[in-house]
Scaffold this active site. Structure first.
Site, PDB file in Angstrom:
ATOM      1  N   ARG A 326       0.828  -1.204   0.000  1.00 23.74           N
ATOM      2  CA  ARG A 326       0.000   0.000   0.000  1.00 23.74           C
ATOM      3  C   ARG A 326       0.864   1.256   0.000  1.00 23.74           C
ATOM      4  NH1 ARG A 326      -5.583   1.652   1.073  1.00 23.74           N
ATOM      5  NH2 ARG A 326      -6.201  -0.515   0.854  1.00 23.74           N
ATOM      6  N   GLU A 731      -9.347   6.751   7.187  1.00 22.03           N
ATOM      7  CA  GLU A 731      -7.901   6.925   7.092  1.00 22.03           C
ATOM      8  C   GLU A 731      -7.428   8.165   6.341  1.00 22.03           C
ATOM      9  OE1 GLU A 731      -5.923   2.651   6.764  1.00 22.03           O
ATOM     10  OE2 GLU A 731      -7.765   2.787   5.585  1.00 22.03           O
TER      11      GLU A 731
END
Length: 784
Positions: A326, A731
Site C-alpha cells: 500500500r 484513514e
C-alpha cells in the site's frame, strides 16, 4: 378488495432524509456518563481468573533454561502455560506463518511472550511472571533497516512496480535531485489497551470477549490454537476503546492465551495488558527509510522517478507485506508519474512485529512524494504549490490519468478542490504576508504549505472486500441490526443504523444495534481499510431491501394495490392514497406469515491486482482532500506552533456530516502527532524506552491548531455504486497532516531564502527541527 384496518390516517409530513443528517454517535451519552460497557467493565464471575504474560528480556537469542518453579508456587497462581501446552497450532500469523503465540526455542524481540499465568487477581498474576528464571544464549540482533539491508534480512520478498525506462528518463531530464527521509513509527495509544475475556462453554468450546477489529480472525486463531472447530468459538465485540489498526491482527495473541488458560483451568480468564507491557509487546506503525531520485524539466514537471521504500517490519510477517504494497500504491499520491520505478523492501529486524496503523503504509509513501515535490520547488526557486499543480493527474488527458499500477484515476476532483481551498484559505495573500514576516523577524520564522491526498479505498487482498449483515423486525416495529463491523468510536454503528432507517423511512432511534458476534454474521472481514461503512452499510442495505420487497409484495396482494403505488414514508407505508403505520404493517405482516428477518451480503465489484504484472485496479475509488497549514518556528530552540489549519475534504455525499467532520479532525491531529511529537526510542539492546505518556508524547489540547477550519467538499458524490454515493473517511484525513511537516520545512527553508530544501526526518521534534536549522544556516552561511 380488503378494507384497511381502523387506523388513524394522516398525510405524511415533509420527510428529512435520515442519511445526510448530523446525528449523534449512538453511544455518545454513554461515553460522557461513563455508562458505555467495555470488557474491563463487565461484572466478574465468582470463579474468574486473571492472566499475565512472561516476556523475553533480550532481543534475540536461544532459550537455554526456562525455570518456572517459583511462578507455579507464587501466591494465587492457578495455572501456567508454555508453548508445549498448546494443543493445536502455535503459529497464529494472520496471512503468512511466523507469528508465534509463545516462543519455544528462539526469542526474536525484547518483550516476546514466553509463557502465561492465570491467578486469582490481576496483581498476583503480574507479580508471578516476574519470578521466572530464564537463561539465554544471545544472538546479535538486527535493529535498524540499514543493518537488515546489509544482511539481506527480509520477512517477505521485495516487490517492484515499473513503467518505462526510468534510468534513461531521469538521466536525460534537464534536472535531477536525490533525497532520503527516515520516517518514524507510531504507537496506537488507544484508551482501552489490549484485553480479552474467555469463558469456557460446553463441548470444549469458548465464548471470547475481545477488544478486536477482527472478530472472525479471533474466532479462527482461537479455534486453531485449541484444536477445535471454528463453530465452537464465539467472539463478541460491542465496542473498542480505540483501535487504529493495532487491534486488527494483534488482538489475537491475548484472546488465544485467555482461551488457552480458560481451557486448562475450566474457569473464566481475563487478560488485560498494562500500558507499558502493551507498548513493549505489540507492534507499531512501520518506520520506513525511503529514498528517491527524480528527473524533471525547467517547469518542475516530473519526467522520471525512482523510489525505494524500506520498511522496518519487525520480527515476523504479520500484515507487513500488504502494508508495504500500500505504501508503493500511494507513493505517487496525487501526481502523474510517467517513467517510474518503485521498489518495496520488507526488512526483518528484532523488534516487535509492526502492524496495521491508520493509513496502512500509505502515509509513509505519500510523505516521500511530498518531500520530493518540495525539493523540486526549492531547486527551481518556485512555490511548492506551483510544482504540485503542474504534476497533478489530469482526467482530461489520454494518458496522464493512469497510476504506476495502471489504474485509471476516473474522478479526479483534486484540481478543483485545491483551487477552491487555495481561494478560501487566502493562500496566496498569506504567502506574501508570511515572506514579509520572515524578512522582518530574525528568530521567529513562519511556514505555509498546501498538500493534497489521494487515497485508494479497498482492502489490498481481494477476498476481504465482502461483508454480511442481519436484520430482524419484531412485532412492535422495532428493528434489530447486526453486521460484521466493529465500533471503535468512529461512528460505524451510527452510520449503518441511519442507512437501515433510511431504507424503511423510520426514525433512526427505531433501529437497535447489537454487539458484533461471529454466531450472527460469520466470516466477516476486519473493520479496517476505511471500508467499514462501505461494506457493512451495503450489506445492511441489501438485507433491508429484501424485507422491504417482501412487505411491498404482501401489501400489494393484501390491499390489491399495484406495487408502484406502495412506498415507505415517514414511519408509514403509503398504500395508494392511504397510510398505515409501520408498526401496524409489521403486525399485519406477521399475522399473515411474512418473514421479517433477512441476511444481506455485499462484495466490492471491479477490483483486482495482478502482482506478476504489477497492474490492475486494487482500489474501488479514491477519496481526496487537501490541507493548508501555517506554523511558526523558534529558530533558537526548534520549538514551533501550528497557527492555522484549513481543511477541505471529499467524503462524497456524507451519510453523517457530524461524524465525518469529527473523523477528519481526529485523523488530522493523530497524523500531526505521528509527524511531530510521537517519538519511539529503543536502546541498543532492542528494548523500547518510551512505554507511557511520560516519555511518549501524543498530541494534547495545547498542540491543537490555534485556528482549525474543516469543511466538506460539496457537490462531489461518489459516482461508483457505493452506499448513498458516500466516500470513506477513516484513514485519508490522517495524511492531511503532512502539510504541518511541510510547513515546518518551509519555515526552515526561509533561512536560505527558500533556495535549500532542509533534511527533516520524522517525527519533527524540536531537537530535529533545531538540527535542521543549524544545517540550513551552515549550508547557506547565514547566522542567527
Amino acid at each position: 378488495m380488503r378494507k384497511l384496518p381502523a387506523i388513524k390516517v394522516k398525510q405524511p409530513a415533509a420527510v428529512d432524509c435520515v442519511v445526510g443528517k448530523p446525528e449523534n454517535h449512538e453511544s455518545v451519552f454513554k461515553h460522557v456518563k461513563g455508562q458505555a460497557i467495555y470488557i474491563d467493565d463487565q461484572l466478574e464471575m465468582s470463579n474468574q481468573l486473571h492472566a499475565a504474560v512472561g516476556i523475553s528480556q533480550i532481543a534475540h537469542g536461544r532459550i537455554k533454561k526456562l525455570d518456572l518453579t517459583a511462578v507455579y508456587k507464587a501466591e494465587g497462581v492457578i495455572a501456567v502455560v508454555t508453548a508445549k501446552d498448546v494443543p493445536g497450532q502455535l503459529d497464529i500469523g494472520p496471512v503468512f506463518h511466523g507469528d508465534k503465540l509463545l516462543a519455544k526455542d528462539i526469542v526474536e524481540y525484547y518483550g516476546q511472550p514466553l509463557f502465561a499465568v492465570a491467578a486469582c487477581s490481576h496483581q498476583q498474576a503480574w507479580q508471578a511472571v516476574k519470578l521466572a528464571q530464564i537463561e539465554y544464549e544471545p544472538i546479535p540482533p538486527i535493529l535498524e533497516v540499514w543493518h537488515a539491508l546489509e544482511q539481506k534480512s527480509f520477512i517477505r520478498p521485495s516487490h517492484v512496480m515499473q513503467r518505462g525506462n526510468v534510468t534513461l528518463a531521469i538521466n536525460d531530464a534537464p534536472h535531477q535531485i536525490t533525497g532520503q527521509i527516515n520516517i518514524g513509527g507510531q504507537e496506537h495509544f488507544y484508551l482501552e489497551g489490549q484485553i480479552a475475556y474467555a469463558i469456557p462453554s460446553e463441548d470444549e468450546g469458548v465464548l471470547v470477549y475481545s477488544s478486536s477489529q477482527h472478530p472472525s480472525e479471533i474466532q479462527k486463531v482461537v479455534a486453531e490454537v485449541l484444536n477445535i472447530p471454528f463453530s465452537l468459538v464465539t467472539v463478541e465485540v460491542r465496542r473498542l476503546g480505540g483501535g487504529f489498526g493495532g487491534k486488527e491482527s494483534q488482538a489475537a495473541p491475548w484472546a488465544c492465551l485467555a482461551a488457552l488458560l480458560a481451557r486448562v483451568t475450566r474457569q473464566p480468564v481475563k487478560l488485560r495488558l498494562n500500558r507499558d507491557d502493551d507498548m513493549e509487546m505489540t507492534g507499531k506503525r512501520h518506520p520506513f527509510v525511503n529514498s528517491y531520485r527524480i528527473g524533471f524539466d525547467d517547469n518542475g514537471r516530473i519526467l522520471g522517478a525512482e523510489f525505494t521504500l524500506n520498511a522496518n517490519c519487525g520480527y515476523s510477517p504479520d500484515l507487513s507485506d500488504a502494508v508495504v504494497d500500500r505504501a508503493m500504491f500511494h507513493v505517487d499520491n496525487a501526481y502523474y508519474l510517467d517513467q517510474v520505478k518503485i521498489v518495496g523492501n520488507r526488512c526483518k529486524t528484532n523488534l516487535a512485529s509492526n502492524t496495521a496503523f491508520r493509513g496502512f503504509g500509505s502515509p509513509q509513501g505519500m510523505i516521500t512524494m511530498e518531500a520530493a515535490i518540495d525539493d523540486i520547488a526549492r531547486y527551481l526557486g518556485k512555490d511548492p504549490l506551483v510544482i504540485r499543480k503542474i504534476n497533478f493527474y489530469d482526467s482530461k488527458s489520454t494518458h496522464r490519468n493512469i497510476t504506476p499500477y495502471y489504474q485509471v484515476v476516473e474522478q479526479n476532483i483534486l484540481p478543483t478542490l485545491i483551487n477552491q481551498l487555495e481561494q478560501s484559505s487566502d493562500y496566496q495573500w498569506r504567502r506574501i504576508q508570511l515572506r514579509k514576516f520572515n524578512v522582518e523577524n530574525k528568530i521567529l520564522k513562519k511556514g505555509l504549505s498546501l498538500t493534497p491526498v489521494k487515497f485508494g479505498i479497498s482492502f489490498n487482498v481481494k477476498h476481504l472486500n465482502q461483508a454480511g449483515a442481519l436484520i430482524h423486525i419484531y412485532t412492535d416495529g422495532s428493528i434489530h441490526l447486526n453486521h460484521g463491523g466493529t465500533e471503535m468510536g468512529q461512528g460505524l454503528l451510527t452510520k449503518v443504523a441511519q442507512i437501515v432507517a433510511e431504507e424503511f423511512k423510520v426514525d433512526s432511534s427505531n433501529v437497535y444495534i447489537s454487539a458484533t458476534r461471529t454466531d450472527k454474521v460469520p466470516n466477516a472481514s476486519a473493520t479496517a481499510a476505511s471500508s467499514g461503512t462501505d461494506l457493512n452499510g451495503k450489506a445492511a442495505q441489501n438485507a433491508a431491501k429484501i424485507i422491504k420487497k417482501r412487505l411491498i409484495e404482501f401489501a400489494s396482494q393484501y390491499f390489491s394495490v399495484n406495487k408502484n403505488e406502495i412506498g415507505f414514508v415517514d414511519n408509514y407505508l403509503k398504500v395508494g392514497s392511504r397510510l398505515i403505520l409501520f408498526t401496524e404493517l409489521i403486525q399485519l405482516a406477521y399475522v399473515n406469515r411474512v418473514s421479517l428477518s433477512a441476511t444481506g451480503y455485499y462484495r466490492t465489484p471491479k477490483i483486482y491486482y495482478d502482482r506478476e504484472k504489477s497492474a490492475g485496479r486494487p482500489f474501488f475509488y479514491f477519496a481526496n482532500g487537501a490541507a493548508v497549514s501555517e506554523v511558526i518556528v523558534d529558530c533558537l530552540t526548534g520549538e514551533y506552533k501550528v497557527l492555522r489549519v484549513d481543511v477541505l475534504h471529499d467524503v462524497g455525499r456524507s451519510i453523517n456530516p457530524a461524524i465525518d467532520i469529527g473523523q477528519i479532525e481526529g485523523g488530522f491531529v493523530q497524523g500531526m502527532g505521528w509527524l511531530t511529537t510521537e517519538e519511539l526510542v529503543w536502546n541498543d539492546q532492542g528494548q523500547l524506552l518510551t512505554t507511557g505518556p511520560a516519555t511518549y508524547k501524543i498530541p494534547t489540547v495545547g498542540d491543537m491548531p490555534v485556528d482549525f477550519r474543516v469543511q466538506l467538499f460539496a457537490d462531489a458524490p461518489n459516482p461508483e455504486n457505493t452506499i448513498y454515493h458516500s466516500k470513506a473517511v477513516g484513514e485519508p484525513p490522517l495524511m492531511l497532516a503532512i502539510s504541518v511537516w511541510a510547513a515546518i520545512r518551509d519555515a526552515i527553508s526561509s533561512l536560505a531564502n527558500y533556495s535549500i530544501s532542509p533534511r527533516l526526518d520524522t517525527p519533527a521534534t524540536p531537537e530535529r527541527v533545531l538540527q535542521a536549522i543549524e544545517q540550513q544556516c551552515t549550508a547557506s552561511e547565514v547566522g542567527l
